[in-house]
Design an enzyme around this catalytic site. Structure first.
Site, mmCIF file in Angstrom:
data_model
loop_
_atom_site.group_PDB
_atom_site.id
_atom_site.type_symbol
_atom_site.label_atom_id
_atom_site.label_comp_id
_atom_site.label_asym_id
_atom_site.label_seq_id
_atom_site.Cartn_x
_atom_site.Cartn_y
_atom_site.Cartn_z
ATOM 1 N N PHE A 119 0.860 -1.188 0.000
ATOM 2 C CA PHE A 119 0.000 0.000 0.000
ATOM 3 C C PHE A 119 0.891 1.231 0.000
ATOM 4 O O PHE A 119 1.852 1.281 0.773
ATOM 5 C CB PHE A 119 -0.891 0.030 1.253
ATOM 6 C CG PHE A 119 -1.961 -1.023 1.248
ATOM 7 C CD1 PHE A 119 -1.643 -2.366 1.430
ATOM 8 C CD2 PHE A 119 -3.292 -0.679 1.053
ATOM 9 C CE1 PHE A 119 -2.623 -3.336 1.416
ATOM 10 C CE2 PHE A 119 -4.289 -1.644 1.042
ATOM 11 C CZ PHE A 119 -3.958 -2.976 1.217
ATOM 12 N N ALA A 120 0.566 2.208 -0.846
ATOM 13 C CA ALA A 120 1.317 3.467 -0.844
ATOM 14 C C ALA A 120 0.338 4.608 -1.017
ATOM 15 O O ALA A 120 -0.065 4.935 -2.136
ATOM 16 C CB ALA A 120 2.366 3.461 -1.944
ATOM 17 N N GLY A 122 -0.703 8.730 0.116
ATOM 18 C CA GLY A 122 -0.092 9.983 0.560
ATOM 19 C C GLY A 122 1.375 10.007 0.175
ATOM 20 O O GLY A 122 1.751 9.665 -0.944
ATOM 21 N N TYR A 124 3.723 8.128 1.072
ATOM 22 C CA TYR A 124 4.409 6.833 1.021
ATOM 23 C C TYR A 124 4.657 6.356 -0.410
ATOM 24 O O TYR A 124 5.318 5.333 -0.613
ATOM 25 C CB TYR A 124 3.639 5.780 1.827
ATOM 26 C CG TYR A 124 3.909 5.858 3.329
ATOM 27 C CD1 TYR A 124 3.662 7.031 4.032
ATOM 28 C CD2 TYR A 124 4.404 4.772 4.032
ATOM 29 C CE1 TYR A 124 3.908 7.115 5.403
ATOM 30 C CE2 TYR A 124 4.653 4.849 5.400
ATOM 31 C CZ TYR A 124 4.405 6.021 6.078
ATOM 32 O OH TYR A 124 4.653 6.104 7.425
ATOM 33 N N ASP A 211 7.407 0.869 3.063
ATOM 34 C CA ASP A 211 8.619 1.596 3.487
ATOM 35 C C ASP A 211 9.692 0.577 3.867
ATOM 36 O O ASP A 211 10.158 0.514 4.999
ATOM 37 C CB ASP A 211 8.307 2.558 4.640
ATOM 38 C CG ASP A 211 7.674 1.867 5.829
ATOM 39 O OD1 ASP A 211 6.947 0.867 5.625
ATOM 40 O OD2 ASP A 211 7.928 2.298 6.968
ATOM 41 N N HIS A 231 9.233 -9.609 15.085
ATOM 42 C CA HIS A 231 9.523 -8.171 15.013
ATOM 43 C C HIS A 231 10.968 -7.883 15.419
ATOM 44 O O HIS A 231 11.461 -8.430 16.411
ATOM 45 C CB HIS A 231 8.547 -7.426 15.937
ATOM 46 C CG HIS A 231 8.413 -5.973 15.621
ATOM 47 N ND1 HIS A 231 9.430 -5.073 15.840
ATOM 48 C CD2 HIS A 231 7.387 -5.265 15.095
ATOM 49 C CE1 HIS A 231 9.022 -3.870 15.460
ATOM 50 N NE2 HIS A 231 7.781 -3.965 14.994
ATOM 51 N N PRO A 232 11.655 -6.996 14.670
ATOM 52 C CA PRO A 232 13.072 -6.749 14.931
ATOM 53 C C PRO A 232 13.361 -6.049 16.258
ATOM 54 O O PRO A 232 14.482 -6.152 16.763
ATOM 55 C CB PRO A 232 13.478 -5.835 13.770
ATOM 56 C CG PRO A 232 12.210 -5.184 13.311
ATOM 57 C CD PRO A 232 11.150 -6.220 13.532
ATOM 58 N N THR A 243 4.884 -5.167 23.174
ATOM 59 C CA THR A 243 3.929 -4.053 23.104
ATOM 60 C C THR A 243 2.556 -4.526 22.606
ATOM 61 O O THR A 243 1.954 -3.939 21.708
ATOM 62 C CB THR A 243 4.479 -2.928 22.199
ATOM 63 O OG1 THR A 243 4.812 -3.502 20.929
ATOM 64 C CG2 THR A 243 5.704 -2.293 22.788
ATOM 65 N N GLU A 301 -1.460 -4.256 13.873
ATOM 66 C CA GLU A 301 -0.358 -5.108 14.348
ATOM 67 C C GLU A 301 -0.740 -5.772 15.679
ATOM 68 O O GLU A 301 -0.396 -6.933 15.930
ATOM 69 C CB GLU A 301 0.923 -4.282 14.509
ATOM 70 C CG GLU A 301 2.120 -5.101 14.938
ATOM 71 C CD GLU A 301 3.390 -4.269 14.979
ATOM 72 O OE1 GLU A 301 4.105 -4.242 13.962
ATOM 73 O OE2 GLU A 301 3.679 -3.648 16.023
HETATM 74 C C1 UD2 Z 1 8.029 -2.902 11.167
HETATM 75 C C2 UD2 Z 1 6.578 -3.004 11.476
HETATM 76 O O1 UD2 Z 1 6.102 -4.034 11.901
HETATM 77 N N1 UD2 Z 1 5.816 -1.912 11.206
HETATM 78 C C3 UD2 Z 1 4.436 -1.740 11.641
HETATM 79 C C4 UD2 Z 1 4.333 -0.565 12.566
HETATM 80 O O2 UD2 Z 1 4.814 0.735 12.180
HETATM 81 P P1 UD2 Z 1 5.407 1.489 10.874
HETATM 82 O O3 UD2 Z 1 6.129 2.694 11.341
HETATM 83 O O4 UD2 Z 1 6.179 0.572 10.016
HETATM 84 O O5 UD2 Z 1 4.058 1.934 10.087
HETATM 85 P P2 UD2 Z 1 4.029 2.684 8.684
HETATM 86 O O6 UD2 Z 1 4.075 4.158 8.895
HETATM 87 O O7 UD2 Z 1 5.055 2.113 7.789
HETATM 88 O O8 UD2 Z 1 2.571 2.312 8.167
HETATM 89 C C5 UD2 Z 1 2.275 0.989 7.703
HETATM 90 C C6 UD2 Z 1 2.010 0.964 6.192
HETATM 91 O O9 UD2 Z 1 0.815 1.705 5.899
HETATM 92 C C7 UD2 Z 1 0.946 2.352 4.638
HETATM 93 N N2 UD2 Z 1 0.862 3.834 4.820
HETATM 94 C C8 UD2 Z 1 0.962 4.406 6.038
HETATM 95 C C9 UD2 Z 1 0.842 5.788 6.191
HETATM 96 C C10 UD2 Z 1 0.636 6.591 5.054
HETATM 97 O O10 UD2 Z 1 0.546 7.819 5.103
HETATM 98 N N3 UD2 Z 1 0.559 5.988 3.832
HETATM 99 C C11 UD2 Z 1 0.683 4.628 3.686
HETATM 100 O O11 UD2 Z 1 0.605 4.129 2.563
HETATM 101 C C12 UD2 Z 1 2.286 1.938 4.052
HETATM 102 O O12 UD2 Z 1 2.107 0.798 3.276
HETATM 103 C C13 UD2 Z 1 3.090 1.602 5.305
HETATM 104 O O13 UD2 Z 1 4.158 0.745 4.992
HETATM 105 O O14 UD2 Z 1 2.990 -0.443 13.047
HETATM 106 C C14 UD2 Z 1 2.015 -0.247 12.070
HETATM 107 C C15 UD2 Z 1 0.664 -0.168 12.730
HETATM 108 O O15 UD2 Z 1 0.661 0.682 13.796
HETATM 109 C C16 UD2 Z 1 2.032 -1.362 11.043
HETATM 110 O O16 UD2 Z 1 1.573 -2.571 11.648
HETATM 111 C C17 UD2 Z 1 3.438 -1.530 10.513
HETATM 112 O O17 UD2 Z 1 3.435 -2.627 9.624
HETATM 113 MN MN MN Z 2 6.490 0.565 7.909
#
Ligand code: UD2
Ligand code: MN
Length: 352
Positions: A119-120, A122, A124, A211, A231-232, A243, A301
């Site tokens: 998913f991408a 905004g 992203y 990302d 999870h890393p 968490t 998550e």
């Molecule tokens: C490493 C890991 O396990 N990461 C998880 C974590 O933080 P993350 O910091 O990895 O979340 P994130 O900001 O990457 O968002 C998850 C995903 O949503 C999509 N996205 C998000 C925001 C946006 O503006 N546009 C968009 O397309 C995109 O595909 C992104 O990869 O927690 C999230 C939920 O709270 C998700 O479960 C993520 O998978």
């Molecule tokens: Mn992410």
């Protein structure tokens, strides 16, 4: 009298015999279909007599190629710095505990299609190019891969050269204002995608964060019925520090004395049927929470972690498969396969 009794016994015997012959025939015709066209007995007849296709499911053994040479497997020698099996006997995949040549030769024979969703929305969309280009270098190389990209800006999707049998399907979705909603809404989109488009199209599915970037092999060693990634951040801490959602009011609630591992929301997968059940269940639980005005601490998550506690994955991938930064080291991580791309949250997310 005697004659009548004998006659009745003979009739009874005849009925049992024909019943057995009938049952045997059903089984035979079914087995034949399995070998000829995959698993066709999987058609389901509903109460109204409608024939509904069930999941494309093939029966394969792990067939090996005659004459293939590879290192002798050892019963005694293996990695001792990490666990390679869970308490419910699911393998945990680490560098050093599989032979990629052997694995590829087995799975290449199965003519598989791997659906892969990202998913991408905004900002992203900036991650798409690196994700796809690095995937083309490292992800199921030599296999048929169909990427499904959901975005609110299809026009911004870059041209990426794909290998043979690999393709990108772009689907437009409405923009959302909160990153939490974007992240959570993935479960429902995946549920519908599997139901409406992937049945009979793919054999396995992996659902990944965008990302992220590949630096090493992610291949057929990851295939399984239900696959979770450890999870890393939390692979080496006591479960009380996971968490998980800790409020009993949420459907994602896990008490401190429970839990196996902490799984990443950024990567999960498996067979279509299993991942459909996972996404459907998480979508339902998210909806119940929303109706009760509660959002789990780590959104979907948290619900994924609850799901995996109650539905144990059949295969676990070590944090090599979702590392947190390619520049960060840990003694157990011999290779980084897929990693988060470090990002300035304020810069890319639509809201805090
Ligand atoms: C490493 C890991 O396990 N990461 C998880 C974590 O933080 P993350 O910091 O990895 O979340 P994130 O900001 O990457 O968002 C998850 C995903 O949503 C999509 N996205 C998000 C925001 C946006 O503006 N546009 C968009 O397309 C995109 O595909 C992104 O990869 O927690 C999230 C939920 O709270 C998700 O479960 C993520 O998978
Ligand atoms: Mn992410």
């Amino acid at each position: 009298m005697m004659v009548r009794q004998n006659f009745l016994i003979a009739v009874l015997f005849g009925m049992i015999l024909s019943g057995l012959i009938y049952l045997n025939n059903i089984q035979c015709s079914c087995n034949q279909q399995i070998t000829e066209q995959g698993f066709n007995c999987s058609q389901q007849i509903t109460e109204q007599g409608i024939i509904k296709p069930k999941w494309k499911q093939k029966i394969f053994g792990l067939r090996s190629t005659p004459g293939l040479l590879y290192n002798q497997p050892s019963v005694l020698v293996g990695r001792t710095d990490v666990a390679s099996v869970s308490p419910w006997s699911a393998p945990i995949i680490w560098e050093g505990n599989f032979d990629s040549t052997l694995i590829d030769s087995i799975y290449k024979q199965q003519n598989l299609t791997i659906a892969t969703t990202v998913f991408a929305l905004g900002k992203y969309t900036r991650f798409v190019k690196d994700f796809l280009e690095s995937a083309e270098q490292h992800y199921f190389v030599g296999f048929r891969v169909h990427y499904y990209l959901f975005t609110d800006q299809p026009e911004s999707v870059p041209e990426v050269k794909m290998g043979e049998n690999r393709g990108l399907i772009v689907q437009k979705v409405p923009s959302l204002n909160r990153w939490q909603d974007i992240s959570m809404s993935r479960m429902e989109k995946l549920e519908k995608l599997i139901e409406n488009e992937l049945v009979n199209e793919a054999d396995y599915i992996f659902c990944l964060d965008i990302d992220a970037k590949f630096y090493g092999r992610w291949g057929a060693e990851t295939l399984g019925r239900l696959v979770g990634v450890i999870h890393p951040w939390l692979f080496n801490v006591p479960r009380s520090q996971f968490t998980y959602e800790r409020r009993p009011e949420s459907k994602a609630y896990i008490p401190v004395e429970e839990g196996d591992y902490y799984y990443a929301g950024a990567a999960f997968g498996g067979s279509l049927e299993d991942v459909h059940h996972l996404t459907k269940t998480c979508r339902e639980q998210l909806q119940i929470d929303a109706a009760n005005s509660i959002e789990a601490v780590w959104q979907e998550e948290s619900h994924l972690n609850k799901y995996f506690l109650l539905n144990k994955p059949s295969k676990l991938l070590s944090p090599e498969y979702m590392w947190w930064d390619v520049n960060e080291k840990a003694a157990q991580i011999k290779i980084v396969r897929l990693t988060n791309v470090p990002k300035n949250y304020a810069d890319v997310r639509p809201n805090p």
